[in-house]
Design an enzyme around this catalytic site. Structure first.
Site, mmCIF file in Angstrom:
data_model
loop_
_atom_site.group_PDB
_atom_site.id
_atom_site.type_symbol
_atom_site.label_atom_id
_atom_site.label_comp_id
_atom_site.label_asym_id
_atom_site.label_seq_id
_atom_site.Cartn_x
_atom_site.Cartn_y
_atom_site.Cartn_z
ATOM 1 N N ASP A 151 24.608 -4.505 35.851
ATOM 2 C CA ASP A 151 25.352 -3.997 37.013
ATOM 3 C C ASP A 151 25.881 -2.589 36.805
ATOM 4 O OD1 ASP A 151 26.854 -7.174 38.025
ATOM 5 O OD2 ASP A 151 24.827 -6.372 38.164
ATOM 6 N N ARG A 209 23.791 -13.669 48.595
ATOM 7 C CA ARG A 209 23.119 -14.726 47.837
ATOM 8 C C ARG A 209 24.106 -15.605 47.080
ATOM 9 N NH1 ARG A 209 21.110 -14.365 44.111
ATOM 10 N NH2 ARG A 209 19.425 -15.887 44.192
ATOM 11 N N ARG A 252 15.161 -13.149 42.625
ATOM 12 C CA ARG A 252 16.406 -13.934 42.534
ATOM 13 C C ARG A 252 16.158 -15.441 42.702
ATOM 14 N NH1 ARG A 252 20.603 -10.252 43.395
ATOM 15 N NH2 ARG A 252 21.874 -11.668 42.169
ATOM 16 N N PRO A 253 15.367 -16.054 41.842
ATOM 17 C CA PRO A 253 15.074 -17.492 41.974
ATOM 18 C C PRO A 253 16.319 -18.350 41.750
ATOM 19 C CG PRO A 253 14.272 -16.675 39.894
ATOM 20 C CD PRO A 253 14.734 -15.477 40.653
ATOM 21 N N ILE A 254 16.239 -19.622 42.140
ATOM 22 C CA ILE A 254 17.350 -20.556 41.917
ATOM 23 C C ILE A 254 16.857 -21.798 41.178
ATOM 24 C CG2 ILE A 254 18.821 -19.846 43.859
ATOM 25 C CD1 ILE A 254 17.472 -22.120 45.473
ATOM 26 N N ASP A 255 15.710 -21.679 40.522
ATOM 27 C CA ASP A 255 15.130 -22.845 39.842
ATOM 28 C C ASP A 255 16.046 -23.420 38.768
ATOM 29 O OD1 ASP A 255 14.450 -20.283 38.637
ATOM 30 O OD2 ASP A 255 13.388 -21.455 37.133
ATOM 31 N N LEU A 256 16.793 -22.563 38.083
ATOM 32 C CA LEU A 256 17.657 -23.076 37.006
ATOM 33 C C LEU A 256 18.877 -23.800 37.576
ATOM 34 C CD1 LEU A 256 17.427 -20.089 34.497
ATOM 35 C CD2 LEU A 256 16.162 -22.265 34.462
ATOM 36 N N LYS A 275 34.925 -8.878 41.557
ATOM 37 C CA LYS A 275 34.156 -9.503 42.653
ATOM 38 C C LYS A 275 33.431 -10.755 42.134
ATOM 39 C CE LYS A 275 29.963 -7.868 43.732
ATOM 40 N NZ LYS A 275 28.915 -8.915 43.650
ATOM 41 N N ASN A 276 32.838 -10.642 40.955
ATOM 42 C CA ASN A 276 31.995 -11.735 40.453
ATOM 43 C C ASN A 276 32.781 -12.859 39.802
ATOM 44 O OD1 ASN A 276 29.898 -10.375 41.545
ATOM 45 N ND2 ASN A 276 29.144 -9.526 39.616
ATOM 46 N N CYS A 319 16.294 -10.179 47.155
ATOM 47 C CA CYS A 319 17.067 -9.040 47.664
ATOM 48 C C CYS A 319 16.419 -7.770 47.110
ATOM 49 C CB CYS A 319 18.527 -9.147 47.250
ATOM 50 S SG CYS A 319 18.778 -8.857 45.500
ATOM 51 N N VAL A 344 16.901 -7.460 32.991
ATOM 52 C CA VAL A 344 17.467 -8.590 33.747
ATOM 53 C C VAL A 344 16.809 -8.745 35.120
ATOM 54 C CG1 VAL A 344 19.578 -9.578 34.706
ATOM 55 C CG2 VAL A 344 19.654 -8.374 32.505
ATOM 56 N N ARG A 400 30.328 -3.791 49.823
ATOM 57 C CA ARG A 400 30.228 -5.187 49.364
ATOM 58 C C ARG A 400 31.020 -5.382 48.075
ATOM 59 N NH1 ARG A 400 24.491 -7.809 49.029
ATOM 60 N NH2 ARG A 400 25.927 -9.390 48.254
HETATM 61 C C1 EPZ Z 1 25.224 -12.569 38.813
HETATM 62 O O1 EPZ Z 1 24.095 -12.771 39.647
HETATM 63 C C2 EPZ Z 1 26.011 -11.427 39.438
HETATM 64 N N1 EPZ Z 1 26.452 -11.809 40.771
HETATM 65 C C3 EPZ Z 1 25.131 -10.188 39.517
HETATM 66 O O2 EPZ Z 1 25.924 -9.116 40.037
HETATM 67 C C4 EPZ Z 1 24.688 -9.820 38.092
HETATM 68 O O3 EPZ Z 1 23.815 -8.711 38.154
HETATM 69 C C5 EPZ Z 1 23.964 -11.004 37.450
HETATM 70 O O4 EPZ Z 1 24.813 -12.179 37.487
HETATM 71 C C6 EPZ Z 1 23.586 -10.728 36.005
HETATM 72 O O5 EPZ Z 1 24.729 -10.437 35.266
HETATM 73 C C7 EPZ Z 1 27.528 -12.627 40.900
HETATM 74 O O6 EPZ Z 1 28.122 -13.060 39.916
HETATM 75 C C8 EPZ Z 1 27.948 -12.964 42.299
HETATM 76 P P1 EPZ Z 1 21.556 -14.489 37.100
HETATM 77 P P2 EPZ Z 1 23.141 -14.074 39.404
HETATM 78 O O7 EPZ Z 1 21.355 -15.844 37.654
HETATM 79 O O8 EPZ Z 1 23.977 -15.209 39.016
HETATM 80 C C9 EPZ Z 1 16.953 -15.140 36.510
HETATM 81 C C10 EPZ Z 1 26.450 -7.291 41.434
HETATM 82 O O9 EPZ Z 1 25.953 -6.173 41.588
HETATM 83 N N2 EPZ Z 1 17.182 -16.469 37.123
HETATM 84 O O10 EPZ Z 1 22.273 -14.320 35.802
HETATM 85 O O11 EPZ Z 1 22.265 -14.211 40.588
HETATM 86 C C11 EPZ Z 1 16.952 -14.040 37.554
HETATM 87 O O12 EPZ Z 1 15.663 -13.890 38.096
HETATM 88 C C12 EPZ Z 1 25.546 -8.517 41.286
HETATM 89 O O13 EPZ Z 1 27.683 -7.525 41.390
HETATM 90 C C13 EPZ Z 1 16.147 -17.404 37.120
HETATM 91 O O14 EPZ Z 1 15.056 -17.136 36.619
HETATM 92 O O15 EPZ Z 1 22.281 -13.568 38.165
HETATM 93 C C14 EPZ Z 1 17.364 -12.822 36.802
HETATM 94 O O16 EPZ Z 1 16.215 -12.246 36.188
HETATM 95 C C15 EPZ Z 1 24.071 -8.155 41.350
HETATM 96 N N3 EPZ Z 1 16.344 -18.616 37.687
HETATM 97 C C16 EPZ Z 1 18.262 -13.358 35.697
HETATM 98 O O17 EPZ Z 1 18.078 -14.775 35.677
HETATM 99 C C17 EPZ Z 1 17.556 -18.962 38.254
HETATM 100 O O18 EPZ Z 1 17.695 -20.096 38.750
HETATM 101 C C18 EPZ Z 1 19.733 -13.074 35.922
HETATM 102 O O19 EPZ Z 1 20.130 -13.767 37.055
HETATM 103 C C19 EPZ Z 1 18.590 -18.000 38.255
HETATM 104 C C20 EPZ Z 1 18.391 -16.759 37.672
#
Ligand code: EPZ
Length: 422
Positions: A310, A94, A123-127, A22-23, A118, A332, A402
Site C-alpha cells: 500500500d 471489496r 482479488r480472488p476470495i478462494d482462501l 482505514k484497514n 479492481c 502482492v 476512499r
Molecule cells: C488488504 O486487502 C487491504 N485492504 C489492502 O489495502 C492491502 O493492500 C492488502 O490487504 C495487502 O496488505 C483492507 O484491509 C480493507 P489480501 P486484501 O487478501 O485483504 C491473494 C488499500 O489500499 N489472495 O492480503 O484484499 C490476492 O490475490 C488496500 O488500503 C488470494 O489469492 O488483501 C493478493 O495477491 C488495497 N486468495 C494477496 O492475496 C484470497 O482468497 C493479498 O491479498 C485472498 C487473497
C-alpha cells in the site's frame, strides 16, 4: 468532477496528525455484526470506505451513528433484517466481503454480491471460502452472488496458501463463536489483523497468536456488547508512510504525530536507505527530514512485516527523483502499477518488466494534468505534484477520498499550495 490543483516545489514543514487506520476500521465495523448489543468505536476517520461500510451495515439492519466531527461510530446490531449484501456497496468496496464471516456466524447464511476484481488485481476470495468451508459452510455461486450457508460453524485447522489479510480476518470473525478450536496457519500478521483480534478479545473472544503466522481461537458462546468500553483503532501506518514520503520528496521537515513506529520499521528503514533522516521523536511521533536528493534503492513488497504494497506507489513517486536507478518489485498484486503512465506524463522515467518497475531518477518532475485510477496510485500522484515544478491537476479525487480524510486541508496546514476545484 472535482479536481486537485497543486503548485509544486514547496517543502512541507510542521506537524501533521495521522488518523485511525482505514484497514482496521473496516473489519472492526464488520465484526460489530457478531455482537447483539451496542459498540462504540473511536478514531474512525470520515472516509468514503467508512461511509460505504456504514451504508452496508444499515442495509443489514445495524443502527449506525457516525459522529464525523469527533470521529466516533456507534453501532447496534441487535436487530438484523437480512443476510444479503447487495451489488452497490460491494462493487464500491471489496472489503464489504468482510461481513461474510460475521453474517454466517450470526444468521447461518451470508448472501454477498461477488466482489470481483479492481484496478490493482483480480482479488480472488478462494482462501476466504476455503476457511469457511473447513468450518462447515457450503457455498453456491449464481446470479452474481455468493450464497454461503452454515447452520453451525465448527472449529478447524486451516492452512492459508497465502497470508491473506482479508481471509485471515473473515476466518477469525467466523471462529470466535464457532464450537471448538480453530487454528489459522500461515495467517496474515498485519497490525490491522492484531487490532481486529484485540477488539474481539475486548468483547470476550479467546484468541492467541494474532500478529504471528499461527492464530488459535477457542470458540466462546457469546460476545459482550454494551458493557465493553469504547474501542480505539490503531493509527493508519499507510497514511503515516504517505506523509513520510511527502517530506522526503519536498525537501521538508515533517513531524508526524499519532503513529506507532514499530508498524513502520520497513518503511523507515527504506527511507533511511534513500538518504532521509528518520527520527523517532517519542513513542508516537516520527520526524522526517531529507538530506539532499534521495538515493536510489531497491524495494520488494511483501506481507507484513515486509515493505507494504500500500506504500509502493507513493515510494515509486519518491524514487522518480532519486540519484541513480531504483527497482521496485511488486509481489502482492499483479496490476499495482496504474500510476506509472501518469507519473511518466510528469517526466518520470519508469520501465515495467513483469512485476518489476525500473525507475531512472531525475532531478525534477514537471507538473501536468493526470488521473488517479485507484486509491494509493492517486496518493502517489499527489506526492509527485507536491514535489514537481509548476502546476499539477489531478482527476479521480473520489479514489483518494476512499482512504484519506481531509487530505488537501491537512497538507495545506504544513505549507502545501494545494486546493480542490469544483
Ligand atoms: C488488504 O486487502 C487491504 N485492504 C489492502 O489495502 C492491502 O493492500 C492488502 O490487504 C495487502 O496488505 C483492507 O484491509 C480493507 P489480501 P486484501 O487478501 O485483504 C491473494 C488499500 O489500499 N489472495 O492480503 O484484499 C490476492 O490475490 C488496500 O488500503 C488470494 O489469492 O488483501 C493478493 O495477491 C488495497 N486468495 C494477496 O492475496 C484470497 O482468497 C493479498 O491479498 C485472498 C487473497
Amino acid at each position: 468532477m472535482s479536481k486537485i490543483y497543486i503548485e509544486g516545489g514547496v517543502p512541507l514543514k510542521g506537524r501533521i496528525r495521522v488518523k485511525g487506520a482505514k484497514n482496521s476500521c473496516l473489519p472492526i465495523m464488520a465484526a460489530s455484526l457478531l455482537v447483539p448489543g451496542e459498540i462504540t468505536l473511536c478514531e474512525i476517520p470520515d472516509l468514503e470506505d467508512v461511509r460505504t461500510m456504514t451504508s452496508l451495515l444499515r442495509l443489514l439492519g445495524v443502527k449506525v451513528r457516525h459522529d464525523r466531527r469527533n470521529e466516533k461510530v456507534e453501532l447496534d446490531s441487535r436487530h438484523l433484517i437480512t443476510c444479503t449484501a447487495p451489488y452497490g456497496p460491494v462493487r464500491r468496496m471489496r472489503a464489504s466481503f468482510l461481513v461474510a464471516g460475521p453474517l454466517l456466524t450470526r444468521m447461518g447464511r451470508a448472501r454477498i454480491s461477488h466482489p470481483g476484481g479492481c484496478a490493482i488485481g483480480v482479488r480472488p476470495i478462494d482462501l476466504h471460502l476455503k476457511g469457511l468451508v473447513a468450518m462447515g459452510a457450503e457455498f453456491t455461486m449464481g446470479d452474481g452472488f455468493i450464497d454461503i450457508v452454515a447452520p453451525r460453524l465448527t472449529g478447524a485447522h486451516i492452512y492459508l496458501d497465502y497470508p491473506s489479510v482479508g481471509a485471515t480476518e473473515n476466518i477469525l470473525m467466523a471462529a470466535v463463536l464457532a464450537s471448538g478450536t480453530t487454528r489459522i496457519d500461515n495467517a496474515a500478521a498485519e497490525p490491522e489483523v492484531v487490532d481486529l483480534a484485540n477488539f474481539l478479545s475486548s468483547l470476550g473472544a479467546r484468541i492467541e497468536g494474532a500478529g504471528s503466522s499461527l492464530i488459535t481461537v477457542e470458540g466462546v458462546s457469546s460476545l459482550k456488547g454494551g458493557l465493553a468500553k469504547p474501542y480505539t483503532v490503531i493509527p493508519d501506518r499507510i497514511e503515516a508512510g504517505t506523509f513520510m514520503a511527502a517530506a522526503a520528496m519536498t525537501g521538508g521537515d515533517l513531524i508526524i504525530e499519532n503513529v506507532i513506529p514499530g508498524h513502520l520499521t520497513a518503511v523507515s528503514a527504506k527511507l533511511t536507505e534513500a538518504g532521509a533522516e528518520v527520527e523517532t521523536a517519542d513513542s508516537r511521533t516520527i520526524r522526517v527530514r531529507p538530506r539532499g536528493r534521495p538515493r536510489a534503492v531497491e524495494i520488494k513488497t511483501l506481507p507484513y512485516p515486509g515493505f507494504p504494497t500500500d506504500l509502493q506507489p507513493q515510494f515509486m513517486a519518491l524514487l522518480t527523483l532519486a540519484q541513480g536507478t531504483s527497482v521496485i518489485r511488486e509481489t502482492v498484486f499483479e496490476k499495482r502499477f496504474t500510476q506509472v503512465e501518469e507519473l511518466a506524463r510528469m517526466g518520470a522515467r519508469i520501465r515495467i518488466e513483469g512485476r518489476s518497475a525500473i525507475i531512472t531518477g531525475r532531478q525534477f518532475l514537471q507538473g501536468a494534468a493526470v488521473r488517479a485510477a485507484d486509491l494509493r496510485g492517486g496518493a502517489s500522484l499527489v506526492l509527485a505534484g507536491l514535489a514537481a515544478r509548476g502546476i499539477t491537476e489531478i482527476r479521480g479525487l473520489h479514489h483518494i477520498r476512499r482512504g484519506y480524510s481531509r487530505l488537501v486541508g491537512r497538507l495545506r496546514s504544513v505549507g502545501a499550495r494545494i486546493f480542490i476545484s469544483p
